[in-house]
Design a protein around this motif. Structure first.
Motif, mmCIF file in Angstrom:
data_model
loop_
_atom_site.group_PDB
_atom_site.id
_atom_site.type_symbol
_atom_site.label_atom_id
_atom_site.label_comp_id
_atom_site.label_asym_id
_atom_site.label_seq_id
_atom_site.Cartn_x
_atom_site.Cartn_y
_atom_site.Cartn_z
ATOM 1 N N LYS A 1 0.824 -1.214 0.000
ATOM 2 C CA LYS A 1 0.000 0.000 0.000
ATOM 3 C C LYS A 1 0.853 1.257 0.000
ATOM 4 C CE LYS A 1 -3.635 2.285 2.691
ATOM 5 N NZ LYS A 1 -4.551 2.140 3.858
ATOM 6 N N HIS A 2 1.936 1.258 0.770
ATOM 7 C CA HIS A 2 2.749 2.467 0.914
ATOM 8 C C HIS A 2 3.976 2.475 0.007
ATOM 9 C CE1 HIS A 2 0.282 3.981 4.186
ATOM 10 N NE2 HIS A 2 0.258 2.757 4.665
ATOM 11 N N ARG A 3 4.247 1.365 -0.651
ATOM 12 C CA ARG A 3 5.266 1.275 -1.712
ATOM 13 C C ARG A 3 6.693 1.531 -1.244
ATOM 14 N NH1 ARG A 3 2.328 4.272 -6.890
ATOM 15 N NH2 ARG A 3 0.408 3.019 -6.845
ATOM 16 N N ARG A 4 6.879 1.766 0.015
ATOM 17 C CA ARG A 4 8.240 1.891 0.540
ATOM 18 C C ARG A 4 8.272 1.284 1.931
ATOM 19 N NH1 ARG A 4 9.181 8.271 2.173
ATOM 20 N NH2 ARG A 4 7.479 8.423 3.693
ATOM 21 N N LEU A 5 9.391 0.692 2.253
ATOM 22 C CA LEU A 5 9.506 0.034 3.552
ATOM 23 C C LEU A 5 9.760 1.062 4.652
ATOM 24 C CD1 LEU A 5 11.738 -3.006 2.559
ATOM 25 C CD2 LEU A 5 9.250 -2.914 2.756
ATOM 26 N N PRO A 6 9.238 0.802 5.847
ATOM 27 C CA PRO A 6 9.522 1.712 6.967
ATOM 28 C C PRO A 6 10.962 1.571 7.431
ATOM 29 C CG PRO A 6 8.331 -0.208 7.751
ATOM 30 C CD PRO A 6 8.377 -0.324 6.255
ATOM 31 N N GLN A 7 11.444 2.570 8.123
ATOM 32 C CA GLN A 7 12.787 2.505 8.687
ATOM 33 C C GLN A 7 12.818 1.647 9.947
ATOM 34 O OE1 GLN A 7 13.499 6.648 9.341
ATOM 35 N NE2 GLN A 7 13.826 7.108 7.172
ATOM 36 N N LYS A 8 11.692 1.696 10.704
ATOM 37 C CA LYS A 8 11.594 0.935 11.949
ATOM 38 C C LYS A 8 10.207 0.335 12.068
ATOM 39 C CE LYS A 8 14.649 4.238 14.284
ATOM 40 N NZ LYS A 8 14.711 5.263 15.360
ATOM 41 N N ILE A 9 10.140 -0.871 12.621
ATOM 42 C CA ILE A 9 8.865 -1.518 12.951
ATOM 43 C C ILE A 9 8.921 -1.916 14.416
ATOM 44 C CG2 ILE A 9 7.313 -3.438 12.503
ATOM 45 C CD1 ILE A 9 8.367 -3.573 9.663
ATOM 46 N N THR A 10 8.043 -1.365 15.207
ATOM 47 C CA THR A 10 7.998 -1.675 16.633
ATOM 48 C C THR A 10 6.848 -2.636 16.895
ATOM 49 O OG1 THR A 10 8.831 0.542 17.132
ATOM 50 C CG2 THR A 10 7.870 -0.713 18.956
ATOM 51 N N LEU A 11 7.169 -3.779 17.509
ATOM 52 C CA LEU A 11 6.198 -4.831 17.782
ATOM 53 C C LEU A 11 6.135 -5.125 19.270
ATOM 54 C CD1 LEU A 11 7.471 -7.225 14.969
ATOM 55 C CD2 LEU A 11 5.411 -5.838 14.837
ATOM 56 N N ASP A 12 5.113 -5.903 19.659
ATOM 57 C CA ASP A 12 5.094 -6.402 21.026
ATOM 58 C C ASP A 12 5.950 -7.664 21.087
ATOM 59 O OD1 ASP A 12 3.580 -8.357 19.832
ATOM 60 O OD2 ASP A 12 1.684 -7.762 20.751
ATOM 61 N N GLY A 13 5.818 -8.441 22.127
ATOM 62 C CA GLY A 13 6.676 -9.611 22.296
ATOM 63 C C GLY A 13 6.205 -10.859 21.573
ATOM 64 N N TYR A 14 5.102 -10.784 20.828
ATOM 65 C CA TYR A 14 4.571 -11.967 20.150
ATOM 66 C C TYR A 14 5.489 -12.350 18.991
ATOM 67 C CZ TYR A 14 1.106 -15.072 18.025
ATOM 68 O OH TYR A 14 0.446 -16.162 17.511
ATOM 69 N N GLN A 15 6.093 -13.523 19.075
ATOM 70 C CA GLN A 15 7.159 -13.900 18.146
ATOM 71 C C GLN A 15 6.677 -14.175 16.728
ATOM 72 O OE1 GLN A 15 10.525 -13.723 18.707
ATOM 73 N NE2 GLN A 15 9.677 -12.644 20.478
ATOM 74 N N ALA A 16 5.422 -14.532 16.556
ATOM 75 C CA ALA A 16 4.923 -14.783 15.201
ATOM 76 C C ALA A 16 4.995 -13.523 14.353
ATOM 77 C CB ALA A 16 3.480 -15.306 15.267
#
Length: 238
Positions: free
Chosen positions: A127-142
């Motif tokens: 959708k945004h056609r460019r990758l983010p610089q950072k992705i912040t997730l919770d602790g769910y490993q999947a």
């Protein structure tokens, strides 16, 4: 894309009435029957099923038109999942916002697993056609595994940093509340497709509000006046 005349052709009510009912239902804590009563006070006789059909018919069209005016999101994403009940069963709503709180994307899935997380990230990246610089997730490993595997398939994927931070993800967890509070008066969904379209409409209202609020602050205008303009912004896009 259909023209405006084709989009509303054959309807028994004027375009402005349809847009108003759809927008109010998605934006405010109103049920279909609340809207029927409000329209009756304006001498308009509507059935609640009519408004329901309007929502299902026009939300995808509103999305297409609004996407022409969409602003790019930031390069730091906060990703998390929340729960939505459909026909008595819990399903999983994957959502992401940037660090300024601007909605990135969402995806409703029946399961919470690697495949579901991959589907969400694949959709958001496309959708945004460019990758983010950072992705912040919770602790769910999947979710971590899904993001890593998809990024590994892209040439510039190694530049994206994946991290886990409960503190930073408070932003997306708080943003879930606006969605959940809006869904409560809807009393649950019966069909997966209807739930997806309705949530898409709620997310669209959040996008519109966030964009107009940011423009308001940058121009030094009153917040109340800006939100009123933002609430009416669907009409100019049609």
């Amino acid at each position: 894309m259909l023209s405006v005349d084709e989009l509303f052709k054959g309807r028994h009510f004027e375009r402005e009435i349809i847009i108003l009912c759809v927008r109010w239902y998605l934006r405010y804590k109103l049920s279909f029957r609340d809207l029927v009563e409000m329209m009756a006070e304006r001498s308009l006789s509507l059935a609640h099923t009519t408004i329901m059909r309007w929502v299902q018919r026009y939300v995808p069209e509103f999305e297409k038109r609004w996407n022409r005016f969409a602003h790019p999101v930031g390069g730091s994403w906060r990703v998390d999942e929340t729960y939505v009940k459909i026909k008595g069963r819990w399903t999983y709503l994957y959502r992401a916002v940037d660090k300024a709180g601007k909605p990135v994307d969402f995806l409703l899935r029946a399961k919470r697993d690697v495949a579901a997380a991959k589907a969400f990230f694949r959709r958001a990246f496309a959708k945004h056609r460019r990758l983010p610089q950072k992705i912040t997730l919770d602790g769910y490993q999947a979710s971590h595994r899904a993001a890593r595997e998809l990024l590994a398939q892209r040439q510039s994927g190694g530049r994206t940093r994946i991290r886990s931070s409960k503190y930073l993800n408070n932003l997306i967890e708080q943003d879930h509340r606006s969605i959940k509070l809006r869904l409560i008066p809807m009393l649950g969904f019966k069909r997966f497709r209807r739930a997806t379209i309705t949530i898409a409409g709620v997310e669209l209202m959040n996008r519109i509000r966030s964009i107009h609020t940011q423009q308001n602050w940058s121009r030094g205008k009153s917040r109340a006046g800006n939100l009123e303009r933002g609430a009416r912004c669907l009409s100019p896009t049609l």
